[in-house]
Design a protein around this motif. Structure first.
Motif: not given
Ligand code: NAP
Length: 266
Positions: A45-46, A71, A122-123, A158, A161-163, A166, A223
């Protein structure tokens, strides 16, 4: 059709890059870094985040597809063993295009320095470079709370599901044009108070963060991480732009969530 391939640059991703490139050139497609119609991202994804930012100036014209060499990913959801099937579908244009919402990030500075604008897939997160982050949170220009803690994160659906995940954020289906604010370790006691829950905001709402103490902040956009000095405010809105993914087969979001976080044995 014009294509470009972004690799994570490990041995397997680079080998698959050469394989996919050979196939697609053989089908008469044109390898074009400047104006691709489709970008294959090979890695994780990165890697797709890097590809997105490389082409964020031409989102209406470029679609993305991701092959994972680690993965299973959320953006990179094709297996290396499926590469032949994938390139044939690309060459025959046998795919639909699905669109996901993005986040508009505007950083305004003190004085007459021009504002900077970013798009996040992402964010975007905000932290103080050395001390506790203290920010006033305004929703639609009205004061909502004064945040004290490690940081704040505004994510796309979307990116949920990332940061954001968490930070205890909810998983948001990417068909919902929205953004989600999550807290990182907020200080809550008799004196300092925040809502303590993630906020999901619709696409006609605006969130503004205003510094209370220092004007310097670490701001991430996916990123990318940069120190921004003399910040007057940071504005978040659901973008009017969208990212386009080439979809070759149904792979529902909740199935990807289950496969990634619970169990991928059917
Ligand atoms: P990284 O630190 O190398 O990778 C962070 C991890 O996030 C990787 O495992 C990546 O997957 C995964 N990821 C990225 N986008 C995702 C998504 N939409 N859903 C689920 N997982 C996702 O950093 P990077 O590769 O440059 O990626 C930057 C991203 O890292 C940021 O956008 C942020 O979301 C995430 N991040 C997370 C945390 C945290 O969870 N505490 C902290 C900082 C940053 P791949 O292995 O497939 O690439």
């Amino acid at each position: 059709m014009r294509f470009w391939i972004q690799s994570r640059n490990d041995e397997l991703s680079n080998r698959l890059l050469l394989e996919a490139k050979d196939y697609l050139l053989g089908f008469g497609l044109i390898f074009d870094e400047d104006e691709p119609d489709i970008v294959l991202s090979i890695g994780g994804d990165g890697t797709l985040l890097h590809a997105f930012h490389k082409y964020s100036h031409r989102l209406k014209k470029t679609a993305f597809v991701g092959i994972h060499t680690g993965h299973l990913g959320f953006y990179a959801d094709w297996k290396p063993s499926e590469i032949e099937k994938l390139v044939i579908s690309i060459a025959r244009k046998e795919y639909d295009v699905i669109e996901y919402p993005l986040l508009d990030v505007t950083i305004n500075y003190q004085g007459d320095r021009e504002s900077l604008h970013y798009l996040a897939l992402n964010e975007s997160s905000v932290k103080s470079p050395d001390v506790t982050l203290v920010m006033d949170v305004l929703l639609n220009d009205k004061h909502f709370e004064r945040f004290r803690g490690d940081g704040l994160c505004m994510s796309t659906p979307s990116g949920s599901t990332a940061y954001s995940k968490s930070n205890g954020g909810a998983l948001v289906h990417p068909s919902l044009p929205s953004m989600q604010l999550t807290e990182m370790a907020s200080i809550n006691n008799r004196v300092f108070r925040t809502v303590g829950s993630p906020l999901v905001l619709p696409d006609h709402h605006k969130c503004i963060l205003k510094p209370v103490n220092g004007p310097d902040f670490m701001v991430t956009v996916d990123h990318l991480q940069l120190l921004h000095e003399d910040v007057k405010s940071i504005e978040y809105e659901v973008s009017s732009e969208r990212v386009r993914f080439a979809r070759f087969r149904p792979f529902p979001f909740w199935k990807r969530v289950r496969d990634s976080f619970i169990d991928n044995n059917d």
